[in-house]
Design a protein around this motif. Structure first.
Motif, mmCIF file in Angstrom:
data_model
loop_
_atom_site.group_PDB
_atom_site.id
_atom_site.type_symbol
_atom_site.label_atom_id
_atom_site.label_comp_id
_atom_site.label_asym_id
_atom_site.label_seq_id
_atom_site.Cartn_x
_atom_site.Cartn_y
_atom_site.Cartn_z
ATOM 1 N N MET A 230 -6.227 2.803 -0.046
ATOM 2 C CA MET A 230 -6.745 2.018 -0.860
ATOM 3 C C MET A 230 -7.818 1.788 -1.999
ATOM 4 O O MET A 230 -8.068 1.018 -3.078
ATOM 5 C CB MET A 230 -7.504 0.599 -0.293
ATOM 6 C CG MET A 230 -6.303 0.563 1.203
ATOM 7 S SD MET A 230 -4.389 0.163 0.439
ATOM 8 C CE MET A 230 -3.684 1.161 0.928
ATOM 9 N N TRP A 236 -2.604 2.810 -6.447
ATOM 10 C CA TRP A 236 -2.093 1.060 -7.238
ATOM 11 C C TRP A 236 -1.232 1.854 -8.428
ATOM 12 O O TRP A 236 -0.258 0.693 -8.489
ATOM 13 C CB TRP A 236 -3.623 0.811 -7.189
ATOM 14 C CG TRP A 236 -3.886 0.259 -6.605
ATOM 15 C CD1 TRP A 236 -4.954 0.675 -5.789
ATOM 16 C CD2 TRP A 236 -3.604 -0.417 -5.349
ATOM 17 N NE1 TRP A 236 -5.586 0.446 -4.939
ATOM 18 C CE2 TRP A 236 -4.643 -0.447 -4.230
ATOM 19 C CE3 TRP A 236 -2.187 -1.795 -4.717
ATOM 20 C CZ2 TRP A 236 -4.865 -1.263 -3.010
ATOM 21 C CZ3 TRP A 236 -2.664 -2.056 -3.825
ATOM 22 C CH2 TRP A 236 -2.948 -1.899 -2.897
ATOM 23 N N ARG A 362 1.704 -0.239 3.584
ATOM 24 C CA ARG A 362 0.518 -0.918 2.221
ATOM 25 C C ARG A 362 1.260 -0.877 1.197
ATOM 26 O O ARG A 362 1.262 -1.872 0.431
ATOM 27 C CB ARG A 362 -0.595 -0.407 2.814
ATOM 28 C CG ARG A 362 -1.407 -1.135 3.735
ATOM 29 C CD ARG A 362 -2.857 0.070 3.842
ATOM 30 N NE ARG A 362 -3.722 -0.422 4.898
ATOM 31 C CZ ARG A 362 -4.440 -1.535 5.137
ATOM 32 N NH1 ARG A 362 -4.755 -1.884 4.261
ATOM 33 N NH2 ARG A 362 -5.055 -1.849 6.198
#
Length: 422
Positions: A230, A236, A362
């Motif tokens: 993360m 991302w 996720r």
């Protein structure tokens, strides 16, 4: 980040044990049946359901969108469960629940009941389709065999629409949509429940909890890996990349038939050409598997995404003729299913397999939301502008941005996850 240990896979892992390949065969069947019945039956039954329920096709279509969104919400908790407990119980319970929901679907009397059932099907779909199947396979296989195992499942499941859409149409023609769903529920239950319950198991190296220690030894390590992912810019970047490509792909899939009809093609040709996407999804996966022996996965996927962008941009120039329409559909379709293979390869290579399902969940959640909502946003754009050109430009731009994102490197190095296989 804590120090991690590398534990080599024993002979029961990495594909050396025959049971790993039995699991692959079982998951190939259950994924095909799952996608074919829980997802691809819906477009076939949409209009007869709308007539029976006295609802608009828009309202009935919305139930499928809500179903996909429910599956996206479940992606993160499902991933966490898979990392901690494995897939056997989750996928078996999901199969039983999905079968019961198919029966309930056949009995709905109102649009509200349809929405409630489809939310349940979206939740159970997250428990039994690609994401949990991939997590099970990745736990069993070392990287040199993992690609082949994943390819086997996705190639077979790539024909789910080819098998179940005609079957659903045939059943509905003879039994009505309610009778068709009851037959499909029987097929789903008889195939998926026993295969998940009797075939799926954890490899021997998986660390199970004990009464004295309710948390597996790797529990803290999994949490550390997820936290590291993360904080990793590359995660991302990949998420944004797959959101852009997923939005473009789902938009074009929904609106391609209408676009080809607007260019003067008969509805039958437009539907047939769009139907090539299912076959081309298998082609794209084969291309990725063959080319990755010589090129980086990111390079191959970026090239396919760029090809998609070019194909969409050339549609206004070529799609007036049948040959030109097929050429552009083929160019676009090569990327139709490639992310299903690229995602596990990229995530497992960068973050290892110890917390794979949690990290994948996720990533899957926002990507699935984008896939579910993009066609609706595209419909609004189409209605507002009154033509397909703005929609094509947006879709092509998304694919081009995805190609750039796939080759963009994060400044920080990859986190150092455990390399325990399973």
């Amino acid at each position: 980040m804590p120090t991690t240990a590398t534990v080599p896979a024993d002979t029961t892992v990495g594909g050396h044990h025959a049971h790993g390949w039995r699991i692959v065969a079982a998951l190939a069947i259950t994924s095909t049946v799952g996608y074919g019945i829980l997802y691809y039956t819906y477009p076939v039954l949409l209009r007869p359901m709308a007539v029976t329920l006295d609802a608009s096709t828009t309202a009935v279509t919305g139930a499928l969108t809500v179903s996909v969104l429910a599956g996206a919400v479940m992606a993160i908790p499902v991933g966490r469960w898979l990392d901690h407990h494995g897939g056997r119980a989750l996928m078996t319970i999901g199969s039983i629940a999905a079968t019961a929901l198919l029966v309930a679907w056949s009995q709905v009397q109102t649009i509200g009941q349809l929405y409630a059932v489809m939310i349940g099907i979206g939740i159970t779909g997250a428990m039994v389709l690609y994401e949990p199947a991939f997590a099970v396979i990745i736990a069993w296989f070392t990287p040199d065999r993992r690609a082949t195992a994943l390819l086997a499942v996705t190639i077979v499941a790539g024909f789910a629409s080819t098998i179940f859409m005609p079957l659903t149409g045939l059943l509905a023609a003879h039994l009505g949509w309610r009778g068709a769903l009851l037959v499909l529920a029987v097929i789903h239950g008889l195939l998926t429940v026993p295969l998940h319950a009797l075939t799926i198991r954890r490899p021997r190296t998986w660390a199970a909890p004990t009464p004295a220690d309710p948390n597996p030894p790797g529990h803290a390590q999994r949490r550390a890996i997820v936290k590291a992912a993360m904080r990793d810019a590359r995660f991302w970047i990949l998420t944004a990349t797959f959101i852009a490509q997923g939005a473009a792909t789902s938009t074009m899939t929904v609106h391609l038939v209408g676009y080809l009809i607007s260019r003067g093609h008969p509805a039958t040709f437009a539907a047939t050409a769009t139907g090539l996407l299912g076959v081309l999804s298998v082609t794209g996966r084969l291309v990725l598997t063959a080319a990755r022996r010589h090129l980086r996965v990111t390079t191959i996927v970026a090239a396919v995404f760029a090809t998609q962008a070019a194909a969409i941009l050339t549609m206004p120039l070529l799609a007036d003729t049948r040959t030109g329409a097929v050429i552009t559909v083929v160019g676009f379709g090569l990327g139709f299913g490639i992310t299903s293979l690229a995602t596990p390869a990229l995530l497992a290579d960068r973050y290892g397999t110890t917390a794979y399902a949690s990290v994948a969940g996720r990533l899957a959640a926002p990507v699935t939301i984008a896939k579910a909502t993009a066609p609706l946003a595209a419909a609004v754009l189409l209605h507002t502008t009154g033509g397909y050109m703005p929609l094509l430009v947006v879709a092509a731009t998304c694919c081009a941005l995805a190609a750039i994102g796939m080759t963009t490197r994060a400044k920080a190095p990859a986190p150092q996850p455990s390399t325990v296989q399973g």
